[in-house]
Scaffold this active site. Structure first.
Site, mmCIF file in Angstrom:
data_model
loop_
_atom_site.group_PDB
_atom_site.id
_atom_site.type_symbol
_atom_site.label_atom_id
_atom_site.label_comp_id
_atom_site.label_asym_id
_atom_site.label_seq_id
_atom_site.Cartn_x
_atom_site.Cartn_y
_atom_site.Cartn_z
ATOM 1 N N HIS A 33 27.955 41.299 30.946
ATOM 2 C CA HIS A 33 26.728 41.962 31.421
ATOM 3 C C HIS A 33 25.489 41.457 30.685
ATOM 4 O O HIS A 33 24.402 41.410 31.267
ATOM 5 C CB HIS A 33 26.888 43.490 31.318
ATOM 6 C CG HIS A 33 27.893 44.020 32.304
ATOM 7 N ND1 HIS A 33 28.605 45.181 32.124
ATOM 8 C CD2 HIS A 33 28.312 43.508 33.505
ATOM 9 C CE1 HIS A 33 29.415 45.367 33.155
ATOM 10 N NE2 HIS A 33 29.258 44.375 34.005
ATOM 11 N N ASP A 76 36.114 41.376 51.889
ATOM 12 C CA ASP A 76 36.633 40.411 50.918
ATOM 13 C C ASP A 76 35.470 39.613 50.315
ATOM 14 O O ASP A 76 34.769 38.883 51.021
ATOM 15 C CB ASP A 76 37.630 39.476 51.602
ATOM 16 C CG ASP A 76 38.075 38.382 50.646
ATOM 17 O OD1 ASP A 76 38.292 38.677 49.451
ATOM 18 O OD2 ASP A 76 38.157 37.218 51.065
ATOM 19 N N ASP A 81 33.638 38.208 39.935
ATOM 20 C CA ASP A 81 34.315 38.926 38.848
ATOM 21 C C ASP A 81 35.545 39.636 39.407
ATOM 22 O O ASP A 81 35.607 40.859 39.468
ATOM 23 C CB ASP A 81 33.295 39.936 38.270
ATOM 24 C CG ASP A 81 33.851 40.713 37.090
ATOM 25 O OD1 ASP A 81 34.828 40.257 36.477
ATOM 26 O OD2 ASP A 81 33.281 41.779 36.780
HETATM 27 C C1 LIG Z 1 36.533 43.435 37.524
HETATM 28 S S1 LIG Z 1 36.126 44.565 38.760
HETATM 29 C C2 LIG Z 1 34.423 44.305 39.017
HETATM 30 C C3 LIG Z 1 33.511 44.802 37.957
HETATM 31 C C4 LIG Z 1 32.047 44.571 38.209
HETATM 32 N N1 LIG Z 1 31.769 43.206 38.603
HETATM 33 C C5 LIG Z 1 31.231 44.908 36.992
HETATM 34 O O1 LIG Z 1 30.952 44.013 36.168
HETATM 35 O O2 LIG Z 1 30.812 46.054 36.865
HETATM 36 C C6 LIG Z 1 36.825 43.847 40.206
HETATM 37 C C7 LIG Z 1 36.594 44.627 41.486
HETATM 38 O O3 LIG Z 1 36.980 43.813 42.592
HETATM 39 C C8 LIG Z 1 37.505 44.650 43.606
HETATM 40 N N2 LIG Z 1 38.259 43.760 44.518
HETATM 41 C C9 LIG Z 1 39.561 43.404 44.487
HETATM 42 N N3 LIG Z 1 39.805 42.459 45.423
HETATM 43 C C10 LIG Z 1 38.622 42.223 46.058
HETATM 44 C C11 LIG Z 1 38.214 41.335 47.084
HETATM 45 N N4 LIG Z 1 39.074 40.491 47.681
HETATM 46 N N5 LIG Z 1 36.919 41.353 47.466
HETATM 47 C C12 LIG Z 1 36.029 42.191 46.888
HETATM 48 N N6 LIG Z 1 36.354 43.052 45.910
HETATM 49 C C13 LIG Z 1 37.631 43.058 45.489
HETATM 50 C C14 LIG Z 1 38.296 45.675 42.852
HETATM 51 O O4 LIG Z 1 38.504 46.834 43.628
HETATM 52 C C15 LIG Z 1 37.393 45.906 41.629
HETATM 53 O O5 LIG Z 1 36.521 46.971 41.868
#
Ligand SMILES: C[S@@+](CC[C@H](N)C(=O)[O-])C[C@H]1O[C@@H](n2cnc3c(N)ncnc32)[C@H](O)[C@@H]1O
Length: 269
Positions: free
Chosen positions: A18, A137, A158
């Protein structure tokens, strides 16, 4: 899709990621021209650090909580990050950090696949005029949406690293994305459990037409079985980004217990 970021929000890896996000956005804000932030795996946007999930792992206690009360002359990105992260016990996720730093002309597109996380994200970003949310996605949508109309901006990827092919899916999305948005900045997060796996990943990304990239490698002493090392790959890092991350690491390293190295892997800084 069992991953919930609530268990990890505010941990050492989140803190470094972050701060990097803030540093990149501050760079983009140096020019008046509009920019777009595409957050492909946005999460729910806000995390309760006093809640059950955070309590179960205690990761935030060994992350952002260790930085409580840290003051003095701080590098700009760090000061801004603290001003956003310390507003309450609700720790801001990447889309909320980005949304709070947007100017009138800037846009954020935050994509989240999980329906429950998405529902919260939608609420969290509702007050921000420049922010839109998508339930889908992240890889496919992010690549499809590139280049942004503004032709300036950041793509944050991420993913949760739940599936064994995540590194190759991430590498492919970064290559496809960078091909469509060659001048864009890309920031990708990954866990480091095996150096060989990470080398394979960076090699796969660099096999695309990428001329400038660096990695930020963060280590922490962690109990057996817990994540102790994480990386950030930055494609087209802003000028001065490496120095900013090194300055920040000097200020928070001792408290957070992290060792951060920044290394250019292709081209110059
Ligand atoms: C590591 S977390 C993200 C944290 C966020 N970027 C942050 O820094 O606050 C990963 C997220 O990706 C979501 N996720 C999983 N597969 C995904 C996909 N194919 N496309 C979008 N989101 C997805 C999960 O539900 C989860 O909320």
């Amino acid at each position: 899709m069992n991953y919930r970021h609530g268990y990890h929000a505010g941990n050492f890896a989140d803190v470094i990621k972050h701060i990097a996000l803030v540093a990149i956005l501050q760079h983009l804000k140096k020019k008046d021209a509009a920019f777009t932030v595409l957050d492909s795996h946005a999460g729910r946007g806000r995390y309760d650090l006093t809640g059950e999930q955070a309590g179960k792992t205690g990761e935030a206690r060994n992350g952002i909580a260790r930085l409580n009360g840290l003051s003095g002359p701080l590098p700009e990105a760090l000061a801004t990050y603290f001003s956003l992260a310390r507003q309450s016990h609700a720790y801001p996720g990447s889309p909320l950090i980005a949304a709070q730093l947007l100017r009138n002309q800037d846009r954020l597109i935050a994509i989240e696949k999980h329906p429950e996380e998405f529902a919260v994200l939608k609420e969290v970003l509702m007050p921000f005029r420049g922010a839109t949310v998508e339930n889908g996605d992240g890889y496919a949508r992010a690549v499809k949406l590139l280049p942004p109309v503004s032709r300036r901006g950041l793509v944050l990827m991420d993913p949760p690293f739940e599936s064994p092919d995540e590194f190759s899916a991430l590498a492919k999305a970064l290559r496809d994305g960078a091909r469509k948005f060659a001048t864009g900045i890309f920031l990708a997060w990954y866990p480091i459990k095996s150096q060989a796996e990470v080398d394979g990943f960076t090699g796969e990304v660099l096999a695309g037409d990428i001329t400038r990239a660096l990695v930020v490698d963060t280590r922490i002493t962690a109990p057996e079985g817990k994540l102790s090392r994480a990386g950030l790959l930055v494609i087209n890092p802003p000028y001065g980004f490496a120095a900013t991350m090194q300055d920040m690491a000097k200020v928070i390293g001792a408290r957070l217990g992290t060792a951060v190295t920044v290394q250019c892997i292709t081209g110059s800084e």
